[in-house]
Write an enzyme that holds these catalytic residues in place. Structure first.
Site, PDB file in Angstrom:
ATOM      1  CE  LYS A 254      -3.733   1.990   2.854  1.00  0.00           C
ATOM      2  NZ  LYS A 254      -4.606   1.732   4.035  1.00  0.00           N
TER       3      LYS A 254
ATOM      4  CB  SER B 238      -7.145   4.381   3.402  1.00  0.00           C
ATOM      5  OG  SER B 238      -6.474   3.600   4.376  1.00  0.00           O
TER       6      SER B 238
ATOM      7  CB  SER C 102      -8.279   1.694   6.143  1.00  0.00           C
ATOM      8  OG  SER C 102      -8.804   2.995   6.255  1.00  0.00           O
TER       9      SER C 102
END
Length: 477
Positions: free
Chosen positions: A76, A152, A176
């Site tokens: 990520k 996210s 997230s």
């Protein structure tokens, strides 16, 4: 050598087994994943930065002999920093900035044998629940590209759901990991507070609410990855309770007859309450009952205390301003308000105006509230809820609403996840329901502090009873 079609939908555990048996090489797995990313990612914008040349050299070299040796992974673009490589945190001014240090988490992924191929799309600073950043293209949901991936960890979830890689790094400060898992039809395990070190630079973020993990297609991958990254490191501010044995050994283990409470709608007005989410819980409750568990309507009385949001926003505002100041030191200049999104401008302003006493008062209130929440688990083993308040919304539903309305919509969309960041409890989202239009809707199971072992046992039981691995989105490799 296995062709692309043979390995695309194999999970990380199966791919690693092929490498161990000599049926495929790490270099072959890397090339297959690179080909999938190059073909499919232009339709999704799940991956925003690649390191294909470096990955090819690593895969062809002497990889660590860990349990996932040779398996491709995506990291990520928020956290999990690697010295000399860019991590932009979704912020335009950081898009070309190399970080000077490697996180313990990145070291653990490499020691396990993973081969990172690039970075996945994130919302700016991870402060919202959709991956539509100002400085990067929006990530698109492979089940319907007009809809959000969640956030996210939205880029990670889209990449795994579409078959680009078997697993991807994710992290969770208010949902997230679980929110994108729900919206993309994946498994998303949020570990217990302190289970995964955020060092060496960070002790805790968002007052201990943030934690790293992964999005996966199978429960055994979720368990195996937490086994390799869930290592206490010297100097961590706190450690999670030790697990009785590796989590991979809990896959398929009998959980016994559990007492499970369920909640299928928010306890306050202002949150989304969608019939598809209620249907997801009803279906999961029936399935759990058929597996021999006692299931009843029950949830913590403190779940929807009206003061929660204000105190949690205080924590986020303080952390946002502190983080942005650190980034300004890194790039050697101020970051202007016109360079970031209005949501984060508001957090910065609130953080600048916040006094130390007010910040500590919010932390103290949340700590006392967490004890009230935890009491419910003295009489129950698990809580079952929807993961989010509605199926994946269309892109723009959050961002086009205007700064004030955006905040209202973010809060309305997550009635069930952020509470367990604040309490530090482990939770998992499972893909057990799809809408008539083909959009995934996850259900969440929450265990007592430190009980990932119980979550893995029950999640594995559900996976066996209602398999989801054969369901693939319309956009896929």
């Amino acid at each position: 050598m296995c062709d692309v079609g043979e390995t695309t939908w194999l999970d990380a555990t199966a791919q690693a087994e092929l490498v161990r048996r000599g049926e495929v090489s790490p270099a072959e797995l890397a090339e297959q994943a690179i080909a999938r990313i190059e073909t499919v990612n232009p339709k999704l914008d799940a991956v925003i930065r690649t390191r294909f040349d470096e990955a090819r050299l690593e895969a062809a070299g002497d990889l660590p002999d860990g349990p996932f040796r040779g398996v491709p992974i995506l990291l990520k673009d928020l956290g999990c920093t690697v010295a000399g490589e860019t991590t932009a945190f979704g912020i335009g001014p950081l898009r070309d900035v190399a970080f000077p240090f490697t996180s313990y988490l990145a070291e653990h992924f490499r020691a396990a044998g993973f081969v990172p191929l690039g970075r996945t799309n994130v919302p700016e600073l991870g402060t919202t629940v959709t991956t539509e950043p100002k400085s990067f293209p929006p990530a698109r949901n492979p089940w319907n590209p007009d809809h959000s991936t969640g956030g996210s960890s939205g880029g990670s979830a889209a990449a795994v759901a579409a078959g680009l890689v078997p697993v991807a790094h994710a992290n969770d400060g208010g949902g997230s990991i679980r929110i994108p898992a729900s919206e993309c039809g994946l498994v998303g395990l949020k570990p217990t507070r302190g289970r995964v070190s955020q060092g060496p630079l960070i002790g805790e973020a968002w007052a201990g609410s943030t934690i790293d993990g992964a999005v996966t297609r199978t429960v055994r991958d979720a368990a195996g990855i937490l086994d390799v990254i869930g290592k206490p490191m010297p100097g961590d501010p706190y450690y999670a309770p030790p697990l009785p044995r590796p989590l991979v050994q809990e896959v398929g283990a009998d959980p016994g007859r559990l007492r499970i409470g369920w909640l299928d709608r928010p306890g306050l007005e202002g949150y989304l309450d969608d019939p598809e989410c209620r249907a997801a819980v009803a279906g999961a409750a029936r399935l759990l009952e058929s597996l021999g568990h006692h299931v009843e309507e029950s949830a913590p009385a403190a779940m929807y205390d009206q003061e929660i949001i204000g105190h949690f926003n205080t924590i986020i505002a303080a952390d946002t301003e502190a983080t942005m100041r650190a980034f300004e030191l890194l790039i050697g200049r101020p970051i202007g308000e016109d360079e970031i999104e209005p949501r984060n401008v508001a957090y910065r302003r609130a953080g600048k105006d916040l006094g130390a006493v007010a910040y500590l008062q919010s932390r103290s209130w949340l700590e006392a509230w967490a004890r009230r929440m935890a009491d419910w688990w003295t009489g129950h083993d698990l809580l079952l809820t929807p993961t989010v308040g509605a199926p994946p919304p269309e892109l723009g539903w959050f961002t086009a609403a205007g700064p004030e309305e955006e905040g209202v919509r973010i809060i309305s969309f997550i009635p069930y996840t952020a509470q367990f960041n604040m309490t530090g409890q482990p939770a998992i989202s499972l893909p057990l329901h799809w809408t008539p239009g083909g959009l995934p809707v996850g259900v969440q199971l929450v265990a007592a502090y430190g009980r990932e072992d119980l979550l893995v046992r029950v999640a594995s039981q559900l996976e066996q009873a209602a398999p989801w691995s054969d369901r693939h989105p319309p956009i896929h490799a």
